[in-house]
Structure formats: C-alpha cells, structure tokens
Write a protein that holds these residues in place. Sequence first.
Motif, PDB file in Angstrom:
ATOM      1  N   GLU A 475       0.835  -1.217   0.000  1.00 53.09           N
ATOM      2  CA  GLU A 475       0.000   0.000   0.000  1.00 53.09           C
ATOM      3  C   GLU A 475       0.872   1.272   0.000  1.00 53.09           C
ATOM      4  O   GLU A 475       0.516   2.291  -0.605  1.00 53.09           O
ATOM      5  CB  GLU A 475      -0.929  -0.041   1.218  1.00 53.09           C
ATOM      6  CG  GLU A 475      -1.961   1.071   1.312  1.00 53.09           C
ATOM      7  CD  GLU A 475      -2.897   1.167   0.112  1.00 53.09           C
ATOM      8  OE1 GLU A 475      -3.129   0.153  -0.574  1.00 53.09           O
ATOM      9  OE2 GLU A 475      -3.381   2.299  -0.160  1.00 53.09           O
ATOM     10  N   LEU A 478       1.861   1.975  -3.568  1.00 48.49           N
ATOM     11  CA  LEU A 478       0.711   2.427  -4.365  1.00 48.49           C
ATOM     12  C   LEU A 478       0.294   3.852  -3.991  1.00 48.49           C
ATOM     13  O   LEU A 478      -0.031   4.672  -4.850  1.00 48.49           O
ATOM     14  CB  LEU A 478      -0.462   1.454  -4.204  1.00 48.49           C
ATOM     15  CG  LEU A 478      -0.168   0.033  -4.716  1.00 48.49           C
ATOM     16  CD1 LEU A 478      -1.366  -0.886  -4.519  1.00 48.49           C
ATOM     17  CD2 LEU A 478       0.228   0.041  -6.193  1.00 48.49           C
ATOM     18  N   ARG A 479       0.355   4.165  -2.689  1.00 49.94           N
ATOM     19  CA  ARG A 479       0.003   5.541  -2.276  1.00 49.94           C
ATOM     20  C   ARG A 479       1.000   6.538  -2.848  1.00 49.94           C
ATOM     21  O   ARG A 479       0.640   7.664  -3.216  1.00 49.94           O
ATOM     22  CB  ARG A 479       0.008   5.644  -0.751  1.00 49.94           C
ATOM     23  CG  ARG A 479      -1.216   5.062  -0.133  1.00 49.94           C
ATOM     24  CD  ARG A 479      -1.257   5.412   1.330  1.00 49.94           C
ATOM     25  NE  ARG A 479      -2.179   4.527   2.008  1.00 49.94           N
ATOM     26  CZ  ARG A 479      -2.465   4.607   3.289  1.00 49.94           C
ATOM     27  NH1 ARG A 479      -1.883   5.518   4.040  1.00 49.94           N
ATOM     28  NH2 ARG A 479      -3.326   3.783   3.832  1.00 49.94           N
ATOM     29  N   ARG A 482       0.203   7.220  -6.445  1.00 51.64           N
ATOM     30  CA  ARG A 482      -0.954   8.119  -6.562  1.00 51.64           C
ATOM     31  C   ARG A 482      -0.538   9.574  -6.278  1.00 51.64           C
ATOM     32  O   ARG A 482      -0.902  10.499  -7.005  1.00 51.64           O
ATOM     33  CB  ARG A 482      -2.052   7.687  -5.575  1.00 51.64           C
ATOM     34  CG  ARG A 482      -3.323   8.526  -5.666  1.00 51.64           C
ATOM     35  CD  ARG A 482      -4.315   8.157  -4.578  1.00 51.64           C
ATOM     36  NE  ARG A 482      -4.783   6.778  -4.676  1.00 51.64           N
ATOM     37  CZ  ARG A 482      -5.731   6.361  -5.521  1.00 51.64           C
ATOM     38  NH1 ARG A 482      -6.315   7.224  -6.328  1.00 51.64           N
ATOM     39  NH2 ARG A 482      -6.095   5.100  -5.550  1.00 51.64           N
ATOM     40  N   MET A 483       0.251   9.742  -5.249  1.00 52.34           N
ATOM     41  CA  MET A 483       0.685  11.087  -4.854  1.00 52.34           C
ATOM     42  C   MET A 483       1.500  11.755  -5.971  1.00 52.34           C
ATOM     43  O   MET A 483       1.322  12.942  -6.278  1.00 52.34           O
ATOM     44  CB  MET A 483       1.539  10.959  -3.589  1.00 52.34           C
ATOM     45  CG  MET A 483       2.016  12.242  -3.012  1.00 52.34           C
ATOM     46  SD  MET A 483       2.884  11.850  -1.457  1.00 52.34           S
ATOM     47  CE  MET A 483       3.442  13.471  -1.030  1.00 52.34           C
ATOM     48  N   ILE A 485       1.372  11.122  -9.172  1.00 50.61           N
ATOM     49  CA  ILE A 485       0.507  11.453 -10.316  1.00 50.61           C
ATOM     50  C   ILE A 485      -0.258  12.749 -10.009  1.00 50.61           C
ATOM     51  O   ILE A 485      -0.303  13.671 -10.834  1.00 50.61           O
ATOM     52  CB  ILE A 485      -0.484  10.294 -10.621  1.00 50.61           C
ATOM     53  CG1 ILE A 485       0.298   9.042 -11.051  1.00 50.61           C
ATOM     54  CG2 ILE A 485      -1.476  10.700 -11.700  1.00 50.61           C
ATOM     55  CD1 ILE A 485      -0.550   7.780 -11.195  1.00 50.61           C
ATOM     56  N   GLU A 486      -0.806  12.834  -8.799  1.00 50.64           N
ATOM     57  CA  GLU A 486      -1.594  14.035  -8.446  1.00 50.64           C
ATOM     58  C   GLU A 486      -0.714  15.282  -8.453  1.00 50.64           C
ATOM     59  O   GLU A 486      -1.080  16.317  -9.029  1.00 50.64           O
ATOM     60  CB  GLU A 486      -2.246  13.844  -7.071  1.00 50.64           C
ATOM     61  CG  GLU A 486      -3.457  12.932  -7.163  1.00 50.64           C
ATOM     62  CD  GLU A 486      -4.022  12.533  -5.794  1.00 50.64           C
ATOM     63  OE1 GLU A 486      -4.900  11.657  -5.796  1.00 50.64           O
ATOM     64  OE2 GLU A 486      -3.566  13.074  -4.757  1.00 50.64           O
ATOM     65  N   THR A 510      -5.860  -0.194 -11.946  1.00 48.56           N
ATOM     66  CA  THR A 510      -5.596   0.720 -10.821  1.00 48.56           C
ATOM     67  C   THR A 510      -4.801   1.932 -11.306  1.00 48.56           C
ATOM     68  O   THR A 510      -5.142   3.076 -10.983  1.00 48.56           O
ATOM     69  CB  THR A 510      -4.786  -0.023  -9.732  1.00 48.56           C
ATOM     70  OG1 THR A 510      -5.470  -1.214  -9.407  1.00 48.56           O
ATOM     71  CG2 THR A 510      -4.571   0.817  -8.504  1.00 48.56           C
ATOM     72  N   PHE A 511      -3.754   1.687 -12.062  1.00 44.45           N
ATOM     73  CA  PHE A 511      -2.920   2.803 -12.546  1.00 44.45           C
ATOM     74  C   PHE A 511      -3.732   3.727 -13.461  1.00 44.45           C
ATOM     75  O   PHE A 511      -3.619   4.947 -13.390  1.00 44.45           O
ATOM     76  CB  PHE A 511      -1.690   2.288 -13.304  1.00 44.45           C
ATOM     77  CG  PHE A 511      -0.710   1.536 -12.446  1.00 44.45           C
ATOM     78  CD1 PHE A 511      -0.492   1.895 -11.123  1.00 44.45           C
ATOM     79  CD2 PHE A 511       0.014   0.461 -12.955  1.00 44.45           C
ATOM     80  CE1 PHE A 511       0.414   1.208 -10.324  1.00 44.45           C
ATOM     81  CE2 PHE A 511       0.920  -0.233 -12.170  1.00 44.45           C
ATOM     82  CZ  PHE A 511       1.116   0.133 -10.847  1.00 44.45           C
ATOM     83  N   LYS A 513      -6.874   4.229 -13.414  1.00 45.33           N
ATOM     84  CA  LYS A 513      -7.827   4.996 -12.594  1.00 45.33           C
ATOM     85  C   LYS A 513      -7.112   6.077 -11.791  1.00 45.33           C
ATOM     86  O   LYS A 513      -7.697   7.102 -11.453  1.00 45.33           O
ATOM     87  CB  LYS A 513      -8.634   4.063 -11.695  1.00 45.33           C
ATOM     88  CG  LYS A 513      -9.631   3.265 -12.523  1.00 45.33           C
ATOM     89  CD  LYS A 513     -10.651   2.526 -11.700  1.00 45.33           C
ATOM     90  CE  LYS A 513     -11.763   2.038 -12.646  1.00 45.33           C
ATOM     91  NZ  LYS A 513     -12.568   0.975 -12.106  1.00 45.33           N
ATOM     92  N   MET A 514      -5.857   5.851 -11.465  1.00 44.15           N
ATOM     93  CA  MET A 514      -5.082   6.891 -10.761  1.00 44.15           C
ATOM     94  C   MET A 514      -4.754   8.049 -11.701  1.00 44.15           C
ATOM     95  O   MET A 514      -4.332   9.107 -11.251  1.00 44.15           O
ATOM     96  CB  MET A 514      -3.760   6.305 -10.251  1.00 44.15           C
ATOM     97  CG  MET A 514      -3.855   5.428  -9.038  1.00 44.15           C
ATOM     98  SD  MET A 514      -2.154   4.895  -8.617  1.00 44.15           S
ATOM     99  CE  MET A 514      -2.467   3.826  -7.234  1.00 44.15           C
ATOM    100  N   ILE A 516      -2.641   7.628 -14.635  1.00 41.84           N
ATOM    101  CA  ILE A 516      -1.320   7.496 -15.265  1.00 41.84           C
ATOM    102  C   ILE A 516      -1.405   7.871 -16.758  1.00 41.84           C
ATOM    103  O   ILE A 516      -2.403   7.582 -17.425  1.00 41.84           O
ATOM    104  CB  ILE A 516      -0.767   6.056 -15.066  1.00 41.84           C
ATOM    105  CG1 ILE A 516       0.746   6.040 -15.172  1.00 41.84           C
ATOM    106  CG2 ILE A 516      -1.355   5.064 -16.068  1.00 41.84           C
ATOM    107  CD1 ILE A 516       1.462   6.542 -13.978  1.00 41.84           C
TER     108      ILE A 516
END
Length: 540
Positions: A475, A478-479, A482-483, A485-486, A510-511, A513-514, A516
């Motif tokens: 996790e 993955l977090r 996400r961070m 990308i944002e 998942t990627f 949806k994040m 990427i």
Amino acid sequence: MEALNGKSVFGGIAIGKIRILSKGDRIVKREKIADTAAEISRFEAASEIAKQQLGALYEKALREVGEVNAMIFEVHQMMLEDPDYVEAITHMIAGQSVNAEFAVASAGDNFSEMFAAMDDDYMKARAADVKDISNRVVAILQGRHDGSVLGEEQVIVVADDLAPSETVQLDKSKVLAFVTRHGSTNSHTAILARTMNIPAMIGVNYADDMDGKLAIVDGYNGIFYVDPELQVVHDFEAKQQEEADKIRLLQELKGKEDVTIDGKHIHLYANIGNVADVAAVLQNDATGIGLFRSEFLYLGTDTYPTEEEQFLAYKTVVQNMAGKKVIIRTLDIGADKQVDYFELPKEDNPAMGYRAIRICLKQPEIFKTQLRAIYRASYYGNIAVMYPMIISVDEVCRIKQIVEEVKTELDEQGIKYGDVEQGIMIETPAAVMISDLLAKEVDFFSIGTNDLTQYTLAIDRQNSRLDDIYDAHHEAVLRMIRMVIENGHKENCWVGICGELGADLALTETFLKMGIDELSVSPGYVLRLREIIRNTDISK
Ligand code: PEP
Ligand code: MG
C-alpha cells in the motif's frame, strides 16, 4: 528426469540443451605478458584451429543447407586471415604486452563497432561476424575447443550467477533461456531477460554434470526439468504451441490505439537496454521508448564510450523509431551495474551509494559527453531525456545548468539539436515527498518502481532471500504512485511508470484509474497491456 524448483523471472517455455557457463567462460581479463612472441604464437595457433573448425562447419552446412547458406563460414575464414584484423591483434600483444584473449576480444569489439557504423548494409552486417570469429578464437584460447562462447546451437544458459555486464555480452540469438543458481527477480539481469523476451529462472540448484543434457525451462511455474521423458517433451511442445497461438492472436492489436473505453489515450512505450532491442519494440508495436537504460552502452566495454559512439547509438535508435518518442535515461551506473574502468570505490551499501546522477554531478565531464551525444542525436528524431535517482530540487537545478552549458557549446560550434523534453525518474521516497516542488521544474516524471519499492520497503532488490517480501503491491508504494501522479498533474507534468510494476497486468486498471499517462514496459508485454487498456473503463 529431474525436476528442479526455482523462481520464475520471466514466463515462457524453452526446450534445449544445457550449457553451463563458468566464470572463466565469460570474462576476458587483461593480463600483463612477458613473452609477447610466445603469446603471438599462441594466437596464431588458436586462429589456425578456428579456421579448421570453420572449414568443417562449411562442409557440414554445404551438405545440410546448401552452398548459399554455407558461404558464411567461408567469409568467416577469410575474415580470420584479414591482414588488418591480424595486425591489430599482434600489434596490441607486442605493443601493450597483453594476453592474446584480451587482444582478440578488443580487436573484435573495435572492428565490429567500425562495421556497425558504416552506411553500407552489407558491411554493417559484418559487425556480428567479426564478433563471432573473435569469440571463437577467445574460446579456443581459453581451452574450450567447441568454438564460440555458446557454440553453434541455441542453448539454455545455466550459470551460478550472471552480472548485467556478462549478460549483455552473450550472443542473444543463441540463448533459449537463462537459469541461475543465485540472483534476484528484481536484478538487472532479470530485467534484461524480460527485455529480451526470454524465459528465465533463478534459485535453481543444478549440478555441474548436467552440461549438455536436454532440459525444459517452464518459466511460468518456475520448474527446470533435466533429462525429461519423451512424453514430457511432447507436453511442453504442445504448451509452446499454445503460447505461440496466443501471441499470434495478440498480433491483431498491432496498429490499434492505446485508448480506454471512455476515451483516455495512454502512451504505451517500451524499455530497452541497447540499440538491438529496438527491433523488439517495433515488432511489438510500442508507440515509443519510455526508458532507454543508456548505462548498458557503458557495460561490456573496457573504456568509456566516446561521444561519437554514443551519438551513433542514440541516432540509430531515434531514426529507427521514425519520429516516435525515445526517452533516454542518463547513465545509471553503480549498485549492481559495475564497470571496472569507472574505478568506483568498494562500498558497503552500493544501492545507496555513489551511483547514477550522483556520479554525473560529481564528474560532469562524463555527464557532458553523454548530454552532447543525446542533444546531437535529438536533431534526428523525437528525444526526451530523464535523470535517475533524484532526491532534491537542487540536483535538478544543477542538471539544468549543465544542460544549458552543453547547449551553448553546441550553438557555438554550429551543431544543431532539437527540442528535448526534460524529465526525472521518481524512484526515491524523497522525490515522491517533494514531487509537488519537482513538478515545477520538469516536463515529466517517470516512476521507477523497482528502486522506489527497494527504498520504501528498505529491501535490497538484489537480495534473493527477501524476494518474497519485496512487495511492489505494498500500500505504501501504491500511495506514493498516486501522490506523484496528483502532484505532477497539478503542474502540467505528465506521469509515467517505467519500473517493472508498469507491466503488472493485475494493476493496470488501478494505474489507469489513478490517472497514469504513460506505461513503459519490456517489449514482450506491450500487446498484452494494450488489450487491457482497450478493455478498461476508468469512469466506472
Ligand atoms: C526502476 O528503478 O524502477 C527503474 C526503472 O530503473 P532500474 O531498474 O534500471 O534501476
Ligand atoms: Mg532505478
């Protein structure tokens, strides 16, 4: 039959004979020789044996595959007698007092590079031949009278361990699979096997008397069958066929767009380690190269590649990619990618040591040579550059300053270059945590999940004992993705993944949806990912 368990590095099935490589088989060491006349005689005797072997091969090929195909061995015999080639070797032995193996290997490298750089296609093709004859002579000098390092037929390469510098020197067309006793699934040798699309396993406790035996590598289940019964061979041949059928089906995706059901376009790129890998990129229809591990140009040679050599390599890649993007990652030497001539100090913790951008910023002459080559090549296509192992904004500012110096020098010399997008690899937790600041400085981020996982989980990616807890699905990782990308998107900085996790089909959705923007994977994964991207709806 014996069934040995190991860990799979790359799927696929290979059936063939085992060739056990011992250390001495692969490494040609430079040694000081007192009696150079005797050394020259040693070379001449080895060359004579090589000519006889080639004569026998010519006869065999003539009987089995006809004169046109047999000709190659005649050409090889002629090359062995070429006065320039012979002189280069004897002069080196006499002038530098070096051993024959080293002189032959160096001449082979030099002539092959010279041929490769020629415009004429016929001459270009001679590059592999001169390497081949040199390998044969070296093998004979080392007491292996079976010819080139891997012999004539395709084999399953079995070794205690393989360093990246050794792997890049093997003739890929002769390798059916890699099986090693040591090594980790996240090492660069494993990555090379994936890039080469070759089944590979590690952690296999083979016995030395298995050399020459028939074997099967089941890269899906991590099982190595030695001396298999006929029925087992037939079963695996059938599986190989099934695999080939699946790959054939995927071919229908060639030329199709990488777009999700709800219309998001993804850049689906491929990772390469050298110029020859471009063929696999094109075959698998990747729309660009997202990671050119340029340090492989520095491995397997005995001195720094010159600006001209690098320029030719980069130019060849961009020209072959015909306008598609090529992202060159600057030198990432150090850790498991060691090169003698860098004379890097022995470190207790090389993965956290003097490596990658740290070397480039401390030894800017090495960095500038590479940047000049990259910028010069950018005139011929669509090049982007990215820098590895970044931990601070200050590093990025210093890099930009050096880039400006290089551009000014090129301007002063009237050398043209194109627009080169600037990116960094996000592969340290520090870079993740300041990705909001870094995003203001560059055009793109490429997340190196291999190192990011290593540093986040505090697990040495080289340590095979920890393979089972090296959890890239953690996790925390993955977090972080996400961070990044944002933070990237807030500053108009596009974000990709070029680490091995990018090819993890269980995470593609998942990627996506994040958010990427790009995924860069070993060429063999491109079409499989395209299939998933085209079947994913990220709005749901
Ligand atoms: C990574 O660390 O994820 C990466 C792509 O670089 P390398 O594997 O070459 O260290
Ligand atoms: Mg890395």
